[in-house]
Design an enzyme around this catalytic site. Sequence first.
Site, PDB file in Angstrom:
ATOM      1  N   GLN A  98      39.640  33.462  45.214  1.00 25.95           N
ATOM      2  CA  GLN A  98      41.090  33.343  45.242  1.00 25.95           C
ATOM      3  C   GLN A  98      41.671  33.606  46.626  1.00 25.95           C
ATOM      4  O   GLN A  98      42.883  33.493  46.821  1.00 25.95           O
ATOM      5  CB  GLN A  98      41.709  34.330  44.237  1.00 25.95           C
ATOM      6  CG  GLN A  98      41.327  34.044  42.802  1.00 25.95           C
ATOM      7  CD  GLN A  98      41.767  35.151  41.860  1.00 25.95           C
ATOM      8  OE1 GLN A  98      42.334  36.164  42.262  1.00 25.95           O
ATOM      9  NE2 GLN A  98      41.502  34.965  40.562  1.00 25.95           N
ATOM     10  N   HIS A 138      41.730  38.694  43.422  1.00 25.85           N
ATOM     11  CA  HIS A 138      42.844  39.632  43.586  1.00 25.85           C
ATOM     12  C   HIS A 138      43.032  40.100  45.032  1.00 25.85           C
ATOM     13  O   HIS A 138      42.895  41.276  45.356  1.00 25.85           O
ATOM     14  CB  HIS A 138      42.661  40.837  42.654  1.00 25.85           C
ATOM     15  CG  HIS A 138      42.590  40.476  41.206  1.00 25.85           C
ATOM     16  ND1 HIS A 138      42.409  41.411  40.206  1.00 25.85           N
ATOM     17  CD2 HIS A 138      42.673  39.264  40.574  1.00 25.85           C
ATOM     18  CE1 HIS A 138      42.382  40.798  39.031  1.00 25.85           C
ATOM     19  NE2 HIS A 138      42.535  39.489  39.241  1.00 25.85           N
ATOM     20  N   GLU A 146      53.824  41.713  34.846  1.00 30.19           N
ATOM     21  CA  GLU A 146      54.933  42.654  34.968  1.00 30.19           C
ATOM     22  C   GLU A 146      55.907  42.253  36.063  1.00 30.19           C
ATOM     23  O   GLU A 146      55.518  41.669  37.075  1.00 30.19           O
ATOM     24  CB  GLU A 146      54.412  44.054  35.319  1.00 30.19           C
ATOM     25  CG  GLU A 146      53.567  44.699  34.261  1.00 30.19           C
ATOM     26  CD  GLU A 146      53.168  46.118  34.637  1.00 30.19           C
ATOM     27  OE1 GLU A 146      52.415  46.730  33.859  1.00 30.19           O
ATOM     28  OE2 GLU A 146      53.600  46.621  35.710  1.00 30.19           O
ATOM     29  N   TYR A 203      52.572  52.423  39.448  1.00 28.42           N
ATOM     30  CA  TYR A 203      52.903  51.404  38.445  1.00 28.42           C
ATOM     31  C   TYR A 203      51.846  51.276  37.356  1.00 28.42           C
ATOM     32  O   TYR A 203      51.961  50.404  36.498  1.00 28.42           O
ATOM     33  CB  TYR A 203      53.219  50.083  39.146  1.00 28.42           C
ATOM     34  CG  TYR A 203      54.508  50.219  39.925  1.00 28.42           C
ATOM     35  CD1 TYR A 203      55.735  50.015  39.310  1.00 28.42           C
ATOM     36  CD2 TYR A 203      54.499  50.645  41.251  1.00 28.42           C
ATOM     37  CE1 TYR A 203      56.920  50.215  40.004  1.00 28.42           C
ATOM     38  CE2 TYR A 203      55.681  50.850  41.952  1.00 28.42           C
ATOM     39  CZ  TYR A 203      56.894  50.630  41.320  1.00 28.42           C
ATOM     40  OH  TYR A 203      58.064  50.848  41.993  1.00 28.42           O
ATOM     41  N   TYR A 248      39.980  40.486  28.878  1.00 32.25           N
ATOM     42  CA  TYR A 248      39.734  39.064  28.662  1.00 32.25           C
ATOM     43  C   TYR A 248      38.688  38.858  27.579  1.00 32.25           C
ATOM     44  O   TYR A 248      37.691  39.585  27.500  1.00 32.25           O
ATOM     45  CB  TYR A 248      39.255  38.407  29.957  1.00 32.25           C
ATOM     46  CG  TYR A 248      40.329  38.250  31.008  1.00 32.25           C
ATOM     47  CD1 TYR A 248      41.384  37.367  30.830  1.00 32.25           C
ATOM     48  CD2 TYR A 248      40.273  38.981  32.191  1.00 32.25           C
ATOM     49  CE1 TYR A 248      42.362  37.214  31.792  1.00 32.25           C
ATOM     50  CE2 TYR A 248      41.252  38.836  33.176  1.00 32.25           C
ATOM     51  CZ  TYR A 248      42.293  37.950  32.962  1.00 32.25           C
ATOM     52  OH  TYR A 248      43.264  37.805  33.919  1.00 32.25           O
TER      53      TYR A 248
END
Length: 371
Positions: free
Chosen positions: A85, A147, A240, A250, A261
């Site tokens: 990614q 990520h 979120e 958070y 998953y």
Amino acid sequence: MVAAVLAGIITLSTFAADGEIVRTDEYTLQVRIIAQGLEHPWGLAFLPDGRMLVTEREGRLRIVRDAKLDVRPVPGLPPIAAHGQGGLLDVALHPRYAQNGWIYLSYAARVAGLVGTEVLRARLKNDRLEDVQVIFRMQPKTSGGRHFGSRIVFDHQGFLYVTLGERGEQERAQRLDEHLGKIVRLHDDGRIPEDNPFRKHPGARPEIFSLGNRNVQGAALHPVTGELWAHEHGPQGGDELNVIRAGVNYGWPIITYGRNYGTGTKIGEGTHKPGMAQPLHYWVPSIAPSGMAFYTGDKFTKWRGDLFIGALRDQMLVRLRLDGEKVVNEERMLKGTLGRIRDVRQGPDGYIYLLTDEADGVIARIEPAGS
């Protein structure tokens, strides 16, 4: 679709969605394709002279001028690790760009076989990057391909925020001795602000502004309060929306509205825990949010103050109507019209611009029909 190369410029004759009419709750819209032929475009910035800068995840920075994509990528970037990614990610201009010329880019870099997010600043001179300075390097780097974050936002005081993912290793989002799963706050040259919340915390990385963030790929300043708002991907559900405040945890992966998953089993300790923030809004099932902008322009006056979020899943644009820090209405539009929406920006002309995360990605402009 037909593409032609003329004098170093790609010109595009047709695209399926160009001119398409889309009806929403408050407007009838027309979709205009501004540029096409981009390979997984990720971030968009508008230069004062009317040109656009757009990043391609594979490691190229491109220029769009007069609605034409320059066939030549901008030279001068360091090596980019197009890994999973990761790759070339966000782009932003310094708030005083007209005076100093600084452009900021986030990207994945490889060091000794490991990969992590970095940020550089550079100046664009004669369509190439010069004066390149790396001002932030994620520590530690890891081998995974997931990520990386990453969005770049300046606040009204000139502080620079960089959103980072936890690189697919959940527990690292809670560690203060690492950058993974955090949002960091810097001066424009990479120096660390004296009032960062963990600067004097033993063993903590002093750049950290918030923690417990899974993978933040959308961030924007609230047009009234000037505070940073951000959304992050959940796992299976649990995306979120948060207001990002100094030193706040958070919760990821201790609390989440998402599930593992495949199995759908519980992650962490549940959805609430003292000392950890609740989101302003969350999505179950996931919309896979990416890119975000508050609308403040004059082309859609009924939408002033609304928050627009791109969604990779279901290929749509999400509009949130707000009452302070409460979401009072959600509208989903353009579903399946363009593709996976990676970035959302308000242009200097007051229109809404979108990037699609596709092998043949586009820059699209959303206008009121008949404008």
